[in-house]
Write a protein that holds these residues in place. Structure first.
Motif, PDB file in Angstrom:
ATOM      1  N   LYS A   1      43.903  40.463  46.174  1.00  0.00           N
ATOM      2  CA  LYS A   1      43.591  41.535  45.223  1.00  0.00           C
ATOM      3  C   LYS A   1      44.615  41.574  44.094  1.00  0.00           C
ATOM      4  N   THR A   2      45.872  41.349  44.424  1.00  0.00           N
ATOM      5  CA  THR A   2      46.924  41.331  43.400  1.00  0.00           C
ATOM      6  C   THR A   2      46.723  40.185  42.427  1.00  0.00           C
ATOM      7  N   SER A   3      46.364  39.002  42.952  1.00  0.00           N
ATOM      8  CA  SER A   3      46.143  37.837  42.098  1.00  0.00           C
ATOM      9  C   SER A   3      44.963  38.060  41.153  1.00  0.00           C
ATOM     10  N   ILE A   4      43.888  38.657  41.676  1.00  0.00           N
ATOM     11  CA  ILE A   4      42.730  38.940  40.833  1.00  0.00           C
ATOM     12  C   ILE A   4      43.126  39.882  39.700  1.00  0.00           C
ATOM     13  N   ALA A   5      43.903  40.920  40.012  1.00  0.00           N
ATOM     14  CA  ALA A   5      44.358  41.865  38.995  1.00  0.00           C
ATOM     15  C   ALA A   5      45.248  41.173  37.972  1.00  0.00           C
ATOM     16  N   ASP A   6      46.109  40.250  38.439  1.00  0.00           N
ATOM     17  CA  ASP A   6      46.989  39.519  37.525  1.00  0.00           C
ATOM     18  C   ASP A   6      46.188  38.644  36.569  1.00  0.00           C
ATOM     19  N   PHE A   7      45.168  37.957  37.095  1.00  0.00           N
ATOM     20  CA  PHE A   7      44.340  37.091  36.251  1.00  0.00           C
ATOM     21  C   PHE A   7      43.557  37.920  35.229  1.00  0.00           C
ATOM     22  N   LEU A   8      43.097  39.085  35.644  1.00  0.00           N
ATOM     23  CA  LEU A   8      42.347  39.946  34.738  1.00  0.00           C
ATOM     24  C   LEU A   8      43.249  40.624  33.707  1.00  0.00           C
ATOM     25  N   ALA A   9      44.530  40.775  34.072  1.00  0.00           N
ATOM     26  CA  ALA A   9      45.503  41.436  33.193  1.00  0.00           C
ATOM     27  C   ALA A   9      45.038  42.832  32.788  1.00  0.00           C
ATOM     28  N   ARG A  10      44.461  43.534  33.773  1.00  0.00           N
ATOM     29  CA  ARG A  10      43.989  44.889  33.534  1.00  0.00           C
ATOM     30  C   ARG A  10      44.369  45.751  34.729  1.00  0.00           C
ATOM     31  N   SER A  11      44.650  47.021  34.427  1.00  0.00           N
ATOM     32  CA  SER A  11      45.048  47.939  35.495  1.00  0.00           C
ATOM     33  C   SER A  11      43.968  48.967  35.812  1.00  0.00           C
ATOM     34  N   ASP A  12      42.822  48.865  35.127  1.00  0.00           N
ATOM     35  CA  ASP A  12      41.777  49.874  35.308  1.00  0.00           C
ATOM     36  C   ASP A  12      40.633  49.407  36.190  1.00  0.00           C
ATOM     37  N   LEU A  13      40.799  48.252  36.847  1.00  0.00           N
ATOM     38  CA  LEU A  13      39.720  47.729  37.691  1.00  0.00           C
ATOM     39  C   LEU A  13      40.111  47.667  39.168  1.00  0.00           C
ATOM     40  N   THR A  14      41.202  48.314  39.530  1.00  0.00           N
ATOM     41  CA  THR A  14      41.698  48.250  40.912  1.00  0.00           C
ATOM     42  C   THR A  14      40.637  48.663  41.918  1.00  0.00           C
ATOM     43  N   ALA A  15      39.906  49.717  41.606  1.00  0.00           N
ATOM     44  CA  ALA A  15      38.896  50.224  42.542  1.00  0.00           C
ATOM     45  C   ALA A  15      37.719  49.285  42.674  1.00  0.00           C
ATOM     46  N   GLN A  16      37.461  48.460  41.641  1.00  0.00           N
ATOM     47  CA  GLN A  16      36.310  47.557  41.662  1.00  0.00           C
ATOM     48  C   GLN A  16      36.607  46.204  42.303  1.00  0.00           C
ATOM     49  N   ILE A  17      37.876  45.836  42.396  1.00  0.00           N
ATOM     50  CA  ILE A  17      38.234  44.500  42.887  1.00  0.00           C
ATOM     51  C   ILE A  17      37.676  44.214  44.285  1.00  0.00           C
ATOM     52  N   PRO A  18      37.744  45.130  45.260  1.00  0.00           N
ATOM     53  CA  PRO A  18      37.134  44.843  46.568  1.00  0.00           C
ATOM     54  C   PRO A  18      35.637  44.533  46.470  1.00  0.00           C
ATOM     55  N   THR A  19      34.940  45.179  45.519  1.00  0.00           N
ATOM     56  CA  THR A  19      33.517  44.899  45.336  1.00  0.00           C
ATOM     57  C   THR A  19      33.314  43.498  44.790  1.00  0.00           C
ATOM     58  N   PHE A  20      34.168  43.060  43.859  1.00  0.00           N
ATOM     59  CA  PHE A  20      34.069  41.707  43.321  1.00  0.00           C
ATOM     60  C   PHE A  20      34.246  40.675  44.443  1.00  0.00           C
ATOM     61  N   ILE A  21      35.175  40.928  45.327  1.00  0.00           N
ATOM     62  CA  ILE A  21      35.420  40.028  46.460  1.00  0.00           C
ATOM     63  C   ILE A  21      34.208  40.010  47.380  1.00  0.00           C
ATOM     64  N   GLU A  22      33.656  41.194  47.648  1.00  0.00           N
ATOM     65  CA  GLU A  22      32.494  41.298  48.531  1.00  0.00           C
ATOM     66  C   GLU A  22      31.292  40.549  47.964  1.00  0.00           C
ATOM     67  N   LEU A  23      31.088  40.633  46.660  1.00  0.00           N
ATOM     68  CA  LEU A  23      29.973  39.923  46.028  1.00  0.00           C
ATOM     69  C   LEU A  23      30.164  38.411  46.130  1.00  0.00           C
ATOM     70  N   ALA A  24      31.392  37.948  45.938  1.00  0.00           N
ATOM     71  CA  ALA A  24      31.675  36.515  46.076  1.00  0.00           C
ATOM     72  C   ALA A  24      31.448  36.064  47.514  1.00  0.00           C
TER      73      ALA A  24
END
Length: 213
Positions: free
Chosen positions: A10-33
């Motif tokens: 989750k930290t790596s995904i946030a780092d690649f996105l370079a955004r701090s406003d998608l923290t709540a959505q990141i688990p959903t992105f992982i689940e979709l993948a």
């Protein structure tokens, strides 16, 4: 930074996105993948066994809830009885009698397996099947993730950029994700069949052949 846990992913995904406003959505992105990986891959991790005791006089038995593809159905008798797959209509035609006996064939009807002849005893049946991938979490670390953390990263990033309506980056990471899954398929094929002179049709070649018919 290494990616060896759900938290690090989750930290790596946030780092690649370079955004701090998608923290709540990141688990959903992982689940979709993970959903796409579960549909397209057939890893050793997804190969499972399930046993059940048949009920005399009952030709139906519930299937495992995560079943995607049946590999083998057998009765753990002596000798072992491997059941043959039939379409529902062919099963009824081949075993038209309502009399009981030791099962020889099966078919899939909805969420159940239909067995003929109708069991005349409480046989122990074993199903070898392909199920869903285990989901990654704070308490679960799938083998596929340990071997291919980049697959989870690229898949989640593809979903994230699709969410952000950034088609160029979504396409970029989707290509990396797709290539990663193809590499996993080759790796799994080697693990199943080796690299010797004996040629066996891979599970993925078989899938493609079925899809083309």
């Amino acid at each position: 930074m290494s990616i060896g846990s759900y938290s690090e992913l989750k930290t790596s995904i946030a780092d690649f996105l370079a955004r701090s406003d998608l923290t709540a959505q990141i688990p959903t992105f992982i689940e979709l993948a993970e959903g796409r990986m579960s549909r397209e891959l057939e890893t050793r991790e997804q190969e499972k066994r399930s046993t059940a005791t048949l009920t005399s006089g009952d030709e139906y038995i519930a299937l495992p809830t995560d079943l995607r593809e049946v590999r083998e159905v057998k009765l753990n008798t002596d000798p072992v009885q491997v059941l043959t797959y039939y379409s529902p209509s062919s099963l009824d035609t081949s075993y038209a009698s309502s009399g009981g006996g030791r099962p020889e064939g099966f078919s899939i009807v909805g969420k159940e397996m239909k067995i003929r002849p109708i069991p005349d005893d409480a046989y122990t049946m074993e199903i070898v099947y392909i199920g869903s991938l285990e989901s990654i979490s704070d308490t679960a670390t799938p083998t596929l993730f340990l071997r291919s953390p980049d697959l989870y990263l690229y898949g989640a990033l593809a979903e994230a950029y699709a969410y952000l309506l950034d088609e160029a980056r979504a396409s970029q990471y989707d290509a990396k994700f797709t290539r990663g899954m193809e590499e996993v398929k080759v790796d799994e094929q080697r693990a199943h069949y080796g690299t010797g002179s004996l040629q066996i049709q891979s599970i993925y070649s078989r899938q493609n052949a079925v899809a083309e018919t």
